[in-house]
Enzyme design. Structure first.
Site, PDB file in Angstrom:
ATOM      1  N   HIS A  68      46.719   8.682-108.634  1.00 29.95           N
ATOM      2  CA  HIS A  68      47.657   7.955-109.490  1.00 29.95           C
ATOM      3  C   HIS A  68      48.518   8.926-110.296  1.00 29.95           C
ATOM      4  CE1 HIS A  68      48.463   6.053-113.514  1.00 29.95           C
ATOM      5  NE2 HIS A  68      48.975   5.124-112.728  1.00 29.95           N
ATOM      6  N   GLU A  71      51.168  10.404-108.060  1.00 33.42           N
ATOM      7  CA  GLU A  71      52.252   9.428-107.835  1.00 33.42           C
ATOM      8  C   GLU A  71      53.277   9.487-108.976  1.00 33.42           C
ATOM      9  OE1 GLU A  71      53.162   5.424-109.508  1.00 33.42           O
ATOM     10  OE2 GLU A  71      51.164   5.290-108.586  1.00 33.42           O
ATOM     11  N   HIS A  72      52.787   9.530-110.221  1.00 32.81           N
ATOM     12  CA  HIS A  72      53.683   9.609-111.371  1.00 32.81           C
ATOM     13  C   HIS A  72      54.544  10.872-111.324  1.00 32.81           C
ATOM     14  CE1 HIS A  72      52.460   6.593-114.633  1.00 32.81           C
ATOM     15  NE2 HIS A  72      51.879   6.173-113.519  1.00 32.81           N
ATOM     16  N   GLU A 144      48.811   4.797-120.826  1.00 30.06           N
ATOM     17  CA  GLU A 144      48.668   3.755-119.807  1.00 30.06           C
ATOM     18  C   GLU A 144      47.209   3.343-119.664  1.00 30.06           C
ATOM     19  OE1 GLU A 144      49.503   3.156-115.020  1.00 30.06           O
ATOM     20  OE2 GLU A 144      50.531   4.748-116.107  1.00 30.06           O
TER      21      GLU A 144
END
Length: 428
Positions: A68, A71-72, A144
Site C-alpha cells: 500500500h 502504491e502511494h 490514513e
C-alpha cells in the site's frame, strides 16, 4: 501476435497479446462508449510481505503495509510534481488501490487515450524514492491508518480477520500499522518494486471505444525501448495456517448507534487456482444467496424479528492461499442473531428451484458487469491474477449442482472454522 477471443453466449470479445517482456495487454472494445477506462495492475498485494528474491532465491521479508505504501509513492515524480497533474492536463482522472492480492493504477478519460496510456505506463515504470519523500509519506499514511482505526465498519472486518486467521498475513490490515510503516526504507521499496512491478507480473487492460490493434501497437512502442527482459513468476512465501480459527469472539466499543455484527467462516481448503477456484467461489456465492439472500426464508424470518435490516449481507471472498465467508450487518441483539444464524443456516432447505433462481441472478449480474467498465476491470484483473479466464464464468455457474451446494454447506459451516466480530455502542 494479437489474439482475439470471443464469447458468443454473451456477445463479448477481447483482443490480447503478451509482449516480449511478459506484459499481458488486453483490450475490450466498447463501440459507442463515451469514456475509456484503463488499468495497469500487478499481482502484488498486502499479503505478499515475504518472497523469494528472483535472482538469489533468498527469502526476503519486508514490513507490513509496504504494498500500500508503494502504491502511494509511485505517483511522485523525480524533479517535482506527480502523475495526477499529468493526467489532469490531458483531461483524465486517475486513482489507485491496493487489496490483499493486487495493486492497481487506473485512469478514465473521454479523450487523448494514447497519451494518457503513456502517462500511466511511464509513471508506474519510473520509481523515485528518497529518504526525504519516504519519511514525508509516512506521516500521510499514519493519518490514513488512524482514520481507518476510527471507522467502525473497517474495525469490524479487521477484527474478524484477526479472529479467523492465526498466521496468514491476510489477518493484517492492508495499510499495515503505524509501527510497521515507520520502519519502511527506500531500499525496501525498491526491493519490492523490482520484484513485483516487472511487466511479466502485470497486466494492462483497456476498455472503451478504441482500435485494439492501435492501442497494442502504441503500448509495444512504449515498452520496447525500456529493455525489460522476461522474468519468471514471483514466488511469495506464506506461513502454515491451521484450519481452525485464532479466536472465537472479539468485541470493541465505538461510536455507533446500533451494534455491528459479522460472523465469519474460514475456508479450510486452500491452494486452488483456475477453474477449480472459480467453481469454489461461485458455489459458495450461490450457497449464500440461497441461504441468506433477501428472498430466502431465513432472511425474511430474521427481518420480521427485527434482528437484521435490508443491509444484511452474506458473501465469500478469497484467493489461492486463503478464503472466508462473512455475513452480518446492524443488529440490536448480536447474541440472538448469532444463535439464530448458527441454527438456521444448517436447517434451511436447499432446493433446485432456489438454485436455479440464484443462478439466473448470478448470470444477470455477470452480464451487467460488461456495461460498467470500472467494475468489469476490477473483476477481470481479479480473475486473471488467480489464473481464471473471465469467459469461463457463465459456464461454471451453469455447472454448479445442488449436490455441490449441499456439500459446501456441510464442509464450510463448521463450528471450529467460525468466529464472530462485534462493535458495540459506547456507553453515554
Amino acid at each position: 501476435m494479437n489474439q482475439t477471443l470471443e464469447n458468443a453466449a454473451i456477445g463479448e470479445k477481447r483482443i490480447q497479446t503478451v509482449l516480449s517482456s511478459g506484459l499481458t495487454v488486453v483490450v475490450i472494445p466498447r463501440p459507442g462508449f463515451h469514456k475509456t477506462f484503463a488499468t495497469f495492475a500487478t499481482r502484488y498485494g498486502s499479503i505478499d510481505n515475504a518472497f523469494h528474491d528472483p535472482k538469489t532465491h533468498d527469502i526476503i521479508t519486508v514490513p507490513d503495509g509496504i504494498a500500500h505504501f508503494l502504491e502511494h509513492k509511485m505517483f511522485e515524480k523525480e524533479g517535482g510534481g506527480d502523475a495526477f497533474d499529468d493526467f489532469a492536463r490531458l483531461g483524465a482522472s486517475s486513482n489507485a488501490y491496493t487489496d490483499y492480492t493486487s495493486t492497481t493504477f487506473l485512469f478514465q478519460t473521454t479523450s487523448h487515450v494514447k497519451e494518457n496510456l503513456t502517462v500511466l505506463l511511464d509513471f508506474v515504470q519510473s520509481p523515485y524514492f528518497t529518504e526525504a519523500n519516504v519519511n514525508k509519506e509516512k506521516g500521510i499514511i499514519e493519518q490514513e491508518i488512524r482514520m481507518y482505526l476510527d471507522m467502525p465498519g473497517d474495525r469490524l472486518h479487521s477484527n474478524l480477520m484477526k479472529a479467523l486467521y492465526v498466521n496468514h498475513p491476510v489477518r493484517i490490515d492492508i495499510a499495515g500499522s503505524v509501527e510497521s510503516i515507520r520502519t519502511i526504507t527506500p531500499e525496501d521499496l525498491y526491493t519490492c518494486y523490482q520484484t513485483f512491478y516487472h511487466p511479466s507480473n502485470m497486466i494492462l487492460l483497456v476498455i472503451g471505444d478504441v482500435d485494439a490493434s492501435e492501442i497494442i501497437d502504441w503500448v509495444r512502442s512504449n515498452q520496447e525501448p525500456k529493455g525489460y527482459a522476461f522474468q519468471g513468476p514471483v514466488v511469495a512465501v506464506y506461513p502454515e495456517e491451521p484450519s481452525t480459527v485464532h479466536q472465537k469472539h472479539v468485541e470493541k466499543t465505538m461510536v455507533v448507534s446500533m451494534p455491528l455484527f459479522v460472523m465469519g467462516y474460514k475456508d479450510a481448503e486452500v491452494g486452488l487456482t483456475g477453474k477449480a477456484l472459480l467453481h469454489r467461489e461461485i458455489t459458495y456465492g450461490l450457497m449464500w444467496q440461497m441461504l441468506c439472500g433477501k428472498s430466502s426464508g431465513l432472511f425474511q424470518e430474521l427481518y420480521r424479528e427485527g434482528l437484521i435490516n435490508d443491509r444484511f449481507y452474506a458473501r465469500y471472498g478469497g484467493s489461492t492461499t486463503f478464503g472466508f465467508s462473512a455475513l452480518g450487518g446492524e443488529t440490536p441483539d448480536p447474541e440472538k442473531l448469532e444463535a439464530r444464524l448458527v441454527e438456521g443456516l444448517v436447517k434451511a432447505p436447499l432446493t433446485q428451484e432456489d438454485l436455479d433462481r440464484a443462478k439466473r441472478r448470478e448470470m444477470g449480474e455477470f452480464i451487467g458487469l460488461f456495461q460498467n467498465p470500472e467494475e468489469l476491470a476490477y473483476a477481470y484483473n481479479s480473475l486473471f491474477f488467480r489464473g481464471i479466464d473471465i469467459y469461463d464464468y457463465m459456464d461454471t455457474v451453469q455447472h454448479v449442482t445442488l449436490e455441490d451446494i449441499q456439500q459446501a454447506r456441510s464442509t464450510h459451516l463448521q463450528e471450529p472454522q467460525r468466529a464472530v466480530s462485534v462493535i458495540r455502542p459506547q456507553n453515554p
